[in-house]
Enzyme design. Structure first.
Site, PDB file in Angstrom:
ATOM      1  N   THR A 126     -24.444   4.227   4.273  1.00 19.81           N
ATOM      2  CA  THR A 126     -24.196   2.900   3.701  1.00 19.81           C
ATOM      3  C   THR A 126     -25.198   2.486   2.634  1.00 19.81           C
ATOM      4  O   THR A 126     -26.363   2.884   2.680  1.00 19.81           O
ATOM      5  CB  THR A 126     -24.227   1.849   4.833  1.00 19.81           C
ATOM      6  OG1 THR A 126     -24.337   0.539   4.263  1.00 19.81           O
ATOM      7  CG2 THR A 126     -25.435   2.036   5.750  1.00 19.81           C
ATOM      8  N   GLU A 128     -26.523  -0.244   2.623  1.00 22.65           N
ATOM      9  CA  GLU A 128     -27.570  -1.008   3.315  1.00 22.65           C
ATOM     10  C   GLU A 128     -28.861  -0.206   3.410  1.00 22.65           C
ATOM     11  O   GLU A 128     -29.926  -0.758   3.650  1.00 22.65           O
ATOM     12  CB  GLU A 128     -27.108  -1.408   4.725  1.00 22.65           C
ATOM     13  CG  GLU A 128     -26.239  -2.639   4.757  1.00 22.65           C
ATOM     14  CD  GLU A 128     -26.992  -3.931   4.435  1.00 22.65           C
ATOM     15  OE1 GLU A 128     -28.021  -4.180   5.056  1.00 22.65           O
ATOM     16  OE2 GLU A 128     -26.538  -4.657   3.540  1.00 22.65           O
ATOM     17  N   TYR A 151     -29.416  -2.747  11.732  1.00 26.83           N
ATOM     18  CA  TYR A 151     -28.281  -1.896  11.344  1.00 26.83           C
ATOM     19  C   TYR A 151     -28.719  -0.876  10.292  1.00 26.83           C
ATOM     20  O   TYR A 151     -28.451   0.323  10.418  1.00 26.83           O
ATOM     21  CB  TYR A 151     -27.144  -2.773  10.802  1.00 26.83           C
ATOM     22  CG  TYR A 151     -26.046  -2.007  10.093  1.00 26.83           C
ATOM     23  CD1 TYR A 151     -25.028  -1.378  10.804  1.00 26.83           C
ATOM     24  CD2 TYR A 151     -26.018  -1.914   8.700  1.00 26.83           C
ATOM     25  CE1 TYR A 151     -24.015  -0.675  10.151  1.00 26.83           C
ATOM     26  CE2 TYR A 151     -25.009  -1.219   8.048  1.00 26.83           C
ATOM     27  CZ  TYR A 151     -24.010  -0.599   8.783  1.00 26.83           C
ATOM     28  OH  TYR A 151     -23.021   0.103   8.120  1.00 26.83           O
ATOM     29  N   LYS A 155     -28.831   3.183  10.620  1.00 28.58           N
ATOM     30  CA  LYS A 155     -28.084   4.043   9.688  1.00 28.58           C
ATOM     31  C   LYS A 155     -29.031   4.999   8.956  1.00 28.58           C
ATOM     32  O   LYS A 155     -28.622   6.075   8.528  1.00 28.58           O
ATOM     33  CB  LYS A 155     -27.316   3.188   8.676  1.00 28.58           C
ATOM     34  CG  LYS A 155     -26.042   2.564   9.235  1.00 28.58           C
ATOM     35  CD  LYS A 155     -24.905   3.580   9.356  1.00 28.58           C
ATOM     36  CE  LYS A 155     -23.599   2.932   9.762  1.00 28.58           C
ATOM     37  NZ  LYS A 155     -22.494   3.883   9.943  1.00 28.58           N
TER      38      LYS A 155
HETATM   39  P1  NAP Z   1     -15.371  -1.644  11.616  1.00 29.38           P
HETATM   40  O1  NAP Z   1     -14.082  -2.189  11.113  1.00 29.38           O
HETATM   41  O2  NAP Z   1     -16.381  -2.557  12.201  1.00 29.38           O
HETATM   42  O3  NAP Z   1     -15.015  -0.511  12.708  1.00 29.38           O
HETATM   43  C1  NAP Z   1     -15.999   0.031  13.533  1.00 29.38           C
HETATM   44  C2  NAP Z   1     -15.338   1.022  14.477  1.00 29.38           C
HETATM   45  O4  NAP Z   1     -16.357   1.594  15.328  1.00 29.38           O
HETATM   46  C3  NAP Z   1     -14.288   0.400  15.408  1.00 29.38           C
HETATM   47  O5  NAP Z   1     -13.229   1.306  15.548  1.00 29.38           O
HETATM   48  C4  NAP Z   1     -15.045   0.271  16.717  1.00 29.38           C
HETATM   49  O6  NAP Z   1     -14.212   0.322  17.842  1.00 29.38           O
HETATM   50  C5  NAP Z   1     -15.887   1.542  16.666  1.00 29.38           C
HETATM   51  N1  NAP Z   1     -17.023   1.520  17.589  1.00 29.38           N
HETATM   52  C6  NAP Z   1     -17.982   0.582  17.706  1.00 29.38           C
HETATM   53  N2  NAP Z   1     -18.856   0.922  18.658  1.00 29.38           N
HETATM   54  C7  NAP Z   1     -18.423   2.092  19.190  1.00 29.38           C
HETATM   55  C8  NAP Z   1     -18.881   2.939  20.219  1.00 29.38           C
HETATM   56  N3  NAP Z   1     -19.954   2.637  20.954  1.00 29.38           N
HETATM   57  N4  NAP Z   1     -18.194   4.088  20.486  1.00 29.38           N
HETATM   58  C9  NAP Z   1     -17.075   4.383  19.783  1.00 29.38           C
HETATM   59  N5  NAP Z   1     -16.573   3.599  18.800  1.00 29.38           N
HETATM   60  C10 NAP Z   1     -17.245   2.477  18.512  1.00 29.38           C
HETATM   61  O7  NAP Z   1     -16.121  -0.816  10.466  1.00 29.38           O
HETATM   62  P2  NAP Z   1     -15.548  -0.264   9.067  1.00 29.38           P
HETATM   63  O8  NAP Z   1     -15.699  -1.337   8.040  1.00 29.38           O
HETATM   64  O9  NAP Z   1     -14.243   0.392   9.292  1.00 29.38           O
HETATM   65  O10 NAP Z   1     -16.647   0.825   8.722  1.00 29.38           O
HETATM   66  C11 NAP Z   1     -16.529   2.172   9.181  1.00 29.38           C
HETATM   67  C12 NAP Z   1     -17.905   2.828   9.145  1.00 29.38           C
HETATM   68  O11 NAP Z   1     -18.416   2.814   7.806  1.00 29.38           O
HETATM   69  C13 NAP Z   1     -18.972   2.133   9.978  1.00 29.38           C
HETATM   70  O12 NAP Z   1     -19.822   3.132  10.488  1.00 29.38           O
HETATM   71  C14 NAP Z   1     -19.722   1.269   8.982  1.00 29.38           C
HETATM   72  O13 NAP Z   1     -21.030   1.032   9.448  1.00 29.38           O
HETATM   73  C15 NAP Z   1     -19.682   2.166   7.772  1.00 29.38           C
HETATM   74  N6  NAP Z   1     -19.719   1.498   6.473  1.00 29.38           N
HETATM   75  C16 NAP Z   1     -18.822   0.505   6.196  1.00 29.38           C
HETATM   76  C17 NAP Z   1     -18.832  -0.072   4.932  1.00 29.38           C
HETATM   77  C18 NAP Z   1     -17.846  -1.163   4.586  1.00 29.38           C
HETATM   78  O14 NAP Z   1     -18.093  -1.852   3.588  1.00 29.38           O
HETATM   79  N7  NAP Z   1     -16.758  -1.319   5.323  1.00 29.38           N
HETATM   80  C19 NAP Z   1     -19.749   0.373   3.947  1.00 29.38           C
HETATM   81  C20 NAP Z   1     -20.627   1.400   4.270  1.00 29.38           C
HETATM   82  C21 NAP Z   1     -20.593   1.971   5.531  1.00 29.38           C
HETATM   83  P3  NAP Z   1     -13.660  -1.008  18.574  1.00 29.38           P
HETATM   84  O15 NAP Z   1     -12.381  -1.357  17.879  1.00 29.38           O
HETATM   85  O16 NAP Z   1     -13.479  -0.519  19.962  1.00 29.38           O
HETATM   86  O17 NAP Z   1     -14.709  -2.074  18.450  1.00 29.38           O
HETATM   87  N1  GDD Z   2     -20.747 -12.100   7.305  1.00 31.67           N
HETATM   88  C1  GDD Z   2     -21.116 -13.155   6.549  1.00 31.67           C
HETATM   89  N2  GDD Z   2     -20.702 -14.403   6.909  1.00 31.67           N
HETATM   90  N3  GDD Z   2     -21.868 -12.932   5.446  1.00 31.67           N
HETATM   91  C2  GDD Z   2     -22.199 -13.999   4.679  1.00 31.67           C
HETATM   92  C3  GDD Z   2     -21.803 -15.305   4.995  1.00 31.67           C
HETATM   93  C4  GDD Z   2     -21.027 -15.527   6.170  1.00 31.67           C
HETATM   94  O1  GDD Z   2     -20.650 -16.633   6.512  1.00 31.67           O
HETATM   95  N4  GDD Z   2     -22.271 -16.130   4.019  1.00 31.67           N
HETATM   96  C5  GDD Z   2     -22.929 -15.378   3.148  1.00 31.67           C
HETATM   97  N5  GDD Z   2     -22.906 -14.079   3.541  1.00 31.67           N
HETATM   98  C6  GDD Z   2     -23.563 -12.962   2.843  1.00 31.67           C
HETATM   99  C7  GDD Z   2     -24.425 -12.080   3.748  1.00 31.67           C
HETATM  100  O2  GDD Z   2     -25.688 -12.703   4.003  1.00 31.67           O
HETATM  101  C8  GDD Z   2     -24.518 -10.829   2.874  1.00 31.67           C
HETATM  102  O3  GDD Z   2     -25.522 -10.980   1.920  1.00 31.67           O
HETATM  103  C9  GDD Z   2     -23.147 -10.789   2.155  1.00 31.67           C
HETATM  104  O4  GDD Z   2     -22.583 -12.093   2.332  1.00 31.67           O
HETATM  105  C10 GDD Z   2     -22.183  -9.746   2.703  1.00 31.67           C
HETATM  106  O5  GDD Z   2     -22.134  -9.877   4.108  1.00 31.67           O
HETATM  107  P1  GDD Z   2     -21.062  -9.056   4.985  1.00 31.67           P
HETATM  108  O6  GDD Z   2     -19.698  -9.285   4.464  1.00 31.67           O
HETATM  109  O7  GDD Z   2     -21.326  -9.386   6.416  1.00 31.67           O
HETATM  110  O8  GDD Z   2     -21.388  -7.536   4.654  1.00 31.67           O
HETATM  111  P2  GDD Z   2     -22.774  -6.740   4.537  1.00 31.67           P
HETATM  112  O9  GDD Z   2     -22.998  -6.458   3.070  1.00 31.67           O
HETATM  113  O10 GDD Z   2     -23.857  -7.400   5.277  1.00 31.67           O
HETATM  114  O11 GDD Z   2     -22.428  -5.386   5.312  1.00 31.67           O
HETATM  115  C11 GDD Z   2     -21.205  -4.681   5.055  1.00 31.67           C
HETATM  116  O12 GDD Z   2     -21.397  -3.754   4.022  1.00 31.67           O
HETATM  117  C12 GDD Z   2     -22.339  -2.709   4.303  1.00 31.67           C
HETATM  118  C13 GDD Z   2     -22.423  -1.819   3.042  1.00 31.67           C
HETATM  119  O13 GDD Z   2     -23.261  -2.398   2.105  1.00 31.67           O
HETATM  120  C14 GDD Z   2     -20.788  -3.998   6.371  1.00 31.67           C
HETATM  121  O14 GDD Z   2     -19.513  -3.458   6.200  1.00 31.67           O
HETATM  122  C15 GDD Z   2     -21.739  -2.868   6.721  1.00 31.67           C
HETATM  123  O15 GDD Z   2     -21.216  -2.137   7.839  1.00 31.67           O
HETATM  124  C16 GDD Z   2     -21.851  -1.929   5.514  1.00 31.67           C
HETATM  125  O16 GDD Z   2     -22.748  -0.873   5.794  1.00 31.67           O
END
Ligand code: NAP
Ligand code: GDD
Length: 341
Positions: A126, A128, A151, A155
């Protein structure tokens, strides 16, 4: 020979798009799901019962379960998408986040090393990881890491243990360093979906206003559907390597709010600063957005902006969906849900 994918996190946003993508390429797709007291399969409901789609109970914290599944399924590719993936919540559950998001990756790598060492492994790393060094933007594979949350720190361990297993045991283990990617299937506690859902509710007269945290944070937001193709491309290389997937554009949370309201014909006019900042309907003067400190994080990542040049050159990957189209897609979907509810 049919490709066999094992996907952790299949019930999540990315897992659901990846499963669809792999099925369209004729893979057998095996997903790991956790037992919940209420169903958690909403995003993959339409795939259940499809030929080549299989679900197994498991958990990233249960190493014997992971070993048994890898031994039984004999995957050709493993995608590790499972994680406690919410940055803000990781401050509330830091130990659990380390166990799942960090050590869970090690458990899966060991299961592969011992039971199917020729499987290709994708780790969901990520942006992050870059966290606290905004002056390094745009961030690439060569940018130093500085995670700012439990987190991000978990990671970081997962990133390095993936690289370590590649170098120590010659596993095909690759990191995709993905910047934020969103969709209509995004979890409702991430900021983009929280905004689009609230805009749809406000527009439908079911919600008064939207409360947010830091409006100044900047993120490189793309569409999840584009990113899962990148994950797959990372595993189609001859040699395992690490790749940034990003759009190369960054926007503030405030801009996301403006574009989302503009989709329903509302212009936001801002007044005040910091916790006193408020967004009003420019036409009617009605309060629509305010700031609530409870959404601030103990430490914040101010700016993420990715440089996807390596992925563009080597993988031939590029995002297809631009920022405005992404917001539009999410708003349209949430408006449809409101209409049908
Ligand atoms: P998400 O919607 O939060 O999905 C997370 C998944 O992980 C869900 O299927 C959840 O299952 C499963 N999980 C959580 N804890 C677990 C455990 N102990 N054992 C097995 N499964 C578990 O996340 P996403 O946005 O699809 O992201 C997918 C991956 O990419 C994550 O690793 C995230 O950190 C990473 N990532 C995401 C982004 C982004 O912007 N979306 C960017 C960079 C990296 P349940 O349904 O059972 O909770
Ligand atoms: N969730 C949330 N809720 N975020 C808020 C809010 C709120 O009400 N208001 C402002 N924010 C700001 C957070 O402080 C952060 O700076 C930004 O919005 C994005 O927050 P999120 O959407 O929660 O995502 P993230 O960037 O912290 O994390 C996501 O992206 C990562 C990759 O850069 C997640 O998907 C992570 O799993 C992933 O690794």
């Amino acid at each position: 020979m049919q490709n066999i994918a094992l996907v952790t996190g299949i019930t999540g946003q990315d897992g659901s798009y990846l499963a669809e993508f792999l099925l369209s390429k004729n893979y057998a797709v095996h997903g790991i799901i956790r037992r919940h007291s209420t169903p958690c399969t909403e995003r993959i409901e339409h795939l259940i019962g499809a030929e080549n789609f299989f679900l197994h109970y498991g958990d990233l914290t249960d190493s014997s379960n992971l070993a048994n599944l890898v031994r039984k399924i004999q995957p050709t590719e493993v995608y590790n998408l499972a994680a406690q993936s919410h940055v803000g919540i990781s401050f509330e559950v830091p130990e659990y986040t380390a166990e799942v998001t960090g050590v869970g990756t090690l458990k899966l790598l060991e299961a592969i090393r011992q039971n199917k060492p020729d499987a290709k492994f994708y780790q969901a790393s990520t942006s992050e990881l870059f966290g606290g060094l905004p002056e390094t933007a745009p961030q690439s594979e060569l940018t130093p890491f500085y995670p700012k949350s439990p987190y991000g720190a978990a990671k970081l361990y997962a990133y390095w243990i993936t690289k370590n297993y590649r170098e120590s045991y010659n596993l095909f283990a690759a990191n995709g360093i993905l910047f934020n990617h969103e969709s209509p299937r995004r979890g409702e506690d991430f900021v983009t979906r929280k905004i689009t859902k609230a805009v749809a509710k406000i527009f439908s007269g079911k919600q008064e206003k939207l409360s947010l945290g830091n409006l100044n944070a900047k993120r490189d937001w793309g569409f999840a559907g584009d990113y899962v193709e990148g994950m797959w491309k990372i595993l189609q290389q001859d040699k395992a390597d690490d790749f940034v997937l990003a759009t190369g554009e960054t926007h503030t949370v405030r801009e996301f709010v403006e574009v989302a309201f503009a989709e329903v014909g509302i212009k936001i006019s801002w007044r005040g600063v910091g916790v006193e900042e408020k967004g009003y309907n420019a036409e009617t003067g009605k309060l629509l957005v305010d700031v609530n400190e409870k959404f601030f994080r103990p430490a914040e990542v101010d700016l993420l902006l990715g440089n996807p040049a390596k992925a563009e050159k080597i993988l031939g990957w590029q995002r297809k969906t631009n920022f405005r189209d992404l917001v539009k897609m999410m708003i349209e979907s949430d408006l449809r849900s409101e209409k049908n509810s």
